[in-house]
Scaffold this active site. Structure first.
Site, PDB file in Angstrom:
ATOM      1  N   HIS A 137      42.397 -17.786  11.389  1.00  0.00           N
ATOM      2  CA  HIS A 137      42.800 -17.831   9.978  1.00  0.00           C
ATOM      3  C   HIS A 137      42.873 -19.236   9.382  1.00  0.00           C
ATOM      4  O   HIS A 137      43.452 -19.409   8.303  1.00  0.00           O
ATOM      5  CB  HIS A 137      44.147 -17.123   9.770  1.00  0.00           C
ATOM      6  N   HIS A 261      37.917  -4.235   8.546  1.00  0.00           N
ATOM      7  CA  HIS A 261      39.171  -4.569   7.882  1.00  0.00           C
ATOM      8  C   HIS A 261      38.962  -4.574   6.370  1.00  0.00           C
ATOM      9  O   HIS A 261      38.123  -5.296   5.843  1.00  0.00           O
ATOM     10  CB  HIS A 261      39.619  -5.940   8.382  1.00  0.00           C
ATOM     11  N   GLU A 313      43.550  -1.773  10.152  1.00  0.00           N
ATOM     12  CA  GLU A 313      43.687  -1.842   8.688  1.00  0.00           C
ATOM     13  C   GLU A 313      42.321  -1.697   8.016  1.00  0.00           C
ATOM     14  O   GLU A 313      41.936  -2.485   7.169  1.00  0.00           O
ATOM     15  CB  GLU A 313      44.345  -3.168   8.281  1.00  0.00           C
ATOM     16  N   GLU A 329      46.354  -0.640   2.181  1.00  0.00           N
ATOM     17  CA  GLU A 329      47.180  -1.841   2.034  1.00  0.00           C
ATOM     18  C   GLU A 329      47.146  -2.354   0.597  1.00  0.00           C
ATOM     19  O   GLU A 329      46.103  -2.335  -0.066  1.00  0.00           O
ATOM     20  CB  GLU A 329      46.668  -2.921   2.988  1.00  0.00           C
ATOM     21  N   CYS A 331      47.186  -5.371  -0.483  1.00  0.00           N
ATOM     22  CA  CYS A 331      46.226  -6.473  -0.626  1.00  0.00           C
ATOM     23  C   CYS A 331      44.795  -5.964  -0.779  1.00  0.00           C
ATOM     24  O   CYS A 331      43.975  -6.598  -1.453  1.00  0.00           O
ATOM     25  CB  CYS A 331      46.304  -7.408   0.576  1.00  0.00           C
ATOM     26  N   CYS A 409      51.799 -10.885   3.597  1.00  0.00           N
ATOM     27  CA  CYS A 409      50.670 -11.218   2.729  1.00  0.00           C
ATOM     28  C   CYS A 409      50.756 -10.521   1.380  1.00  0.00           C
ATOM     29  O   CYS A 409      50.321 -11.069   0.358  1.00  0.00           O
ATOM     30  CB  CYS A 409      49.357 -10.877   3.423  1.00  0.00           C
ATOM     31  N   CYS A 410      51.326  -9.306   1.342  1.00  0.00           N
ATOM     32  CA  CYS A 410      51.285  -8.506   0.119  1.00  0.00           C
ATOM     33  C   CYS A 410      52.242  -8.972  -0.987  1.00  0.00           C
ATOM     34  O   CYS A 410      51.832  -9.039  -2.154  1.00  0.00           O
ATOM     35  CB  CYS A 410      51.546  -7.038   0.444  1.00  0.00           C
TER      36      CYS A 410
END
Length: 531
Positions: A137, A261, A313, A329, A331, A409-410
């Site tokens: 990441h 993903h 995901e 999700e 995001c 993250c969301c």
């Protein structure tokens, strides 16, 4: 109607003032942005520890300690900076400006001399920099921080953070590429591609476009990160984490279905659409259309949610859309709206705006509570709390929204979307302006004939009425969207009915100064029904 040429009006040129969205944006600006700053600083009782700001302080030598959190923890700070920057459009808060100044000052000190900026690897794995591309990441965090830098400069005019990120991007350009001695690879988690394109549009510097193009066009080549020890280890343990998890199973023009993903996929397609527009590449546009048709026609929920499986995901197969175990999700829905906006710039077709609207009003908003301080990461369409507590395939489902997540993250993603909602309303192509959402707003823009403005008053979604007022010179063209659900769409100019041309789901109008266009979507509401 031109294609592959439209672009959005600048974020500071649009001020949302809408009966449906006002309370949500006001709450985000006045309460949620300060709330999330407290959470990121671990000063909010009852919230899951974040440690995100402290990670930067430790990396900067301002405090002692160890890294805490996920390897992408830095991105929570980046998304908050973007949201806080947009919030200044609605309220120029001295407290938020001070918090932004503090955050950017810490980030400046945390950046290493060569431009490297990732607290997970600075503090925890300094010997593993650029060696875990598949799951590390680093490039993802750079992408979010670069987006934050562009937003901060767009709103405040201050390029401090952009200078930090320019140095970081220069380092990445020296590390990645097809030249001998460089890493010929691409991000494990896409995001930097779309961020690089934002930086290119903000600065005009070709280096951002060139790096974005390299990452988009290179994805799917081998070996890249597909021979990394960590990738091989995880893909052997879990078949859901193989190359398709990263959209790296094929080059983009050879991908016919959305795989892997869901957030990665949405961010990848968004960045690819940006590149296709800038390069005027019809083959890349065609590949994206194929993927769009697959996602929205066979792998999307009626809420605009995408990514039905919790494990990985990810997307599964066509029409595998269960209600109770769906992941969807928050995001991913935000990513879908972002992708839709880019497709509208490539080709202003109302089918993209229909999906963008669907996602924003449904799967995005379901991710945040009315008070703005509680969140869903996962958004199933059906939930039985007692069942969810006991089923393995419900382990990611929260029966109620929570104050924060360890993997957070969301929450900041939702807030940057709410505070930046104005960026989704219009696109512009020369002297043509397209209104995609009937969100109440006031907007200024520039034509070849001079400055002009649009203001929209809307009762949607509660009632199907909106009025759009134009002030400015003659010679511009206004396209108003006809929603797919509009049963008997009508438009009037200054009270007189019109029968304008319709192109790809938009009515074409040629406004004069002072014209007021009223639209009605003809859809029955408030419990009415047709028999």
């Amino acid at each position: 109607m031109k294609t592959m040429g439209a672009k959005e009006i600048g974020i500071r040129q649009i001020h949302v003032d809408d009966g449906f969205w006002n309370k949500r944006i006001r709450n985000a600006v006045e309460k949620v942005v300060p709330y999330q700053w407290r959470v990121l600083n671990d000063r909010e009782p009852g919230a899951e520890p974040s440690h995100a700001i402290r990670n930067f302080k430790i990396a900067a030598g301002m405090e002692e300690g160890e890294f805490y959190g996920y390897q992408f923890q830095d991105s929570d700070v980046a998304k908050w900076i973007e949201a806080a920057s947009y919030s200044l459009i609605y309220e120029d808060s001295p407290e938020i400006r001070a918090a932004l100044d503090e955050a950017i000052g810490i980030i400046e000190k945390a950046q290493q001399a060569d431009g490297y900026l990732d607290t997970h690897y600075i503090l925890k794995k300094p010997d593993r920099k650029w060696k875990e591309i598949a799951h590390g990441h680093e490039l993802y965090c750079t992408g979010h921080m670069l987006e934050a830098a562009v937003a901060y400069r767009a709103v405040t005019g201050d390029d401090r953070l952009l200078r930090v990120m320019e140095k970081n991007v220069e380092l990445i350009r020296s590390v990645f590429g097809s030249e001998e001695g460089k890493l010929d690879s691409y991000p494990g988690h896409e995001e930097i591609e779309l961020a690089l394109m934002k930086a290119y549009h903000a600065t005009g510097e070709k280096k951002y476009l060139e790096l974005a193009d390299y990452f988009v066009e290179n994805r799917g080549t081998r070996p890249a990160f597909l021979e990394e020890e960590r990738f091989l280890e995880l893909s052997r343990e879990n078949r859901w984490l193989e190359a398709d998890y990263h959209q790296a199973h094929a080059r983009i023009r050879d991908q016919k279905t959305a795989e892997g993903h869901a957030v990665r996929a949405m961010y990848f397609y968004t960045g690819a659409a940006d590149v296709a527009l800038e390069k005027q590449d019809p083959t890349l546009k065609a590949a994206l259309d194929t993927l769009w048709d697959n996602v929205t026609g066979k792998r999307m929920y009626l809420t605009g949610g995408v990514g039905s499986q919790g494990e990985g995901e990810r997307f599964t197969i066509d029409y595998d859309l269960p209600n109770d175990t769906c992941y969807t999700e928050t995001c991913a829905a935000i990513g879908l709206a972002m992708w839709a906006l880019r497709m509208l710039k490539l080709d202003p077709d109302a089918k993209y705006a229909d999906v963008m609207e669907r996602a924003l009003y449904n799967n995005v908003l379901s991710g945040i509570s009315e008070d703005g301080e509680h969140y869903f990461y996962v958004n199933p369409l059906m939930l039985k709390p007692d069942v969810a507590r006991y089923r393995k395939d419900h382990e990611s489902v929260e029966p109620e929204r929570v104050k924060w997540f360890g993997c957070a993250c969301c929450p900041p993603n939702v807030i940057r979307t709410l505070c930046g909602l104005g960026g989704y309303v219009y696109t512009q192509d020369g002297d043509a302006v397209y209104q995609h959402l009937y969100v109440g707003n006031k907007a200024q823009f520039f034509t070849s004939q001079g400055e002009a403005s649009l203001s929209c008053e809307s009762s949607m979604p509660w009632e199907g009425n909106a009025s759009v007022t134009y002030h400015g010179p003659s010679g511009m063209t206004l396209y108003l969207r006809v929603p797919s659900y509009a049963e008997n769409f009508s438009v009037k100019r200054n009270g007189e009915p019109l029968k304008p041309e319709k192109e790809k789901g938009y009515v074409r109008l040629t406004p004069q100064d002072g014209d007021v266009f009223t639209v009605h979507d003809g859809t029955l509401r408030n419990g009415s029904c047709k028999v």
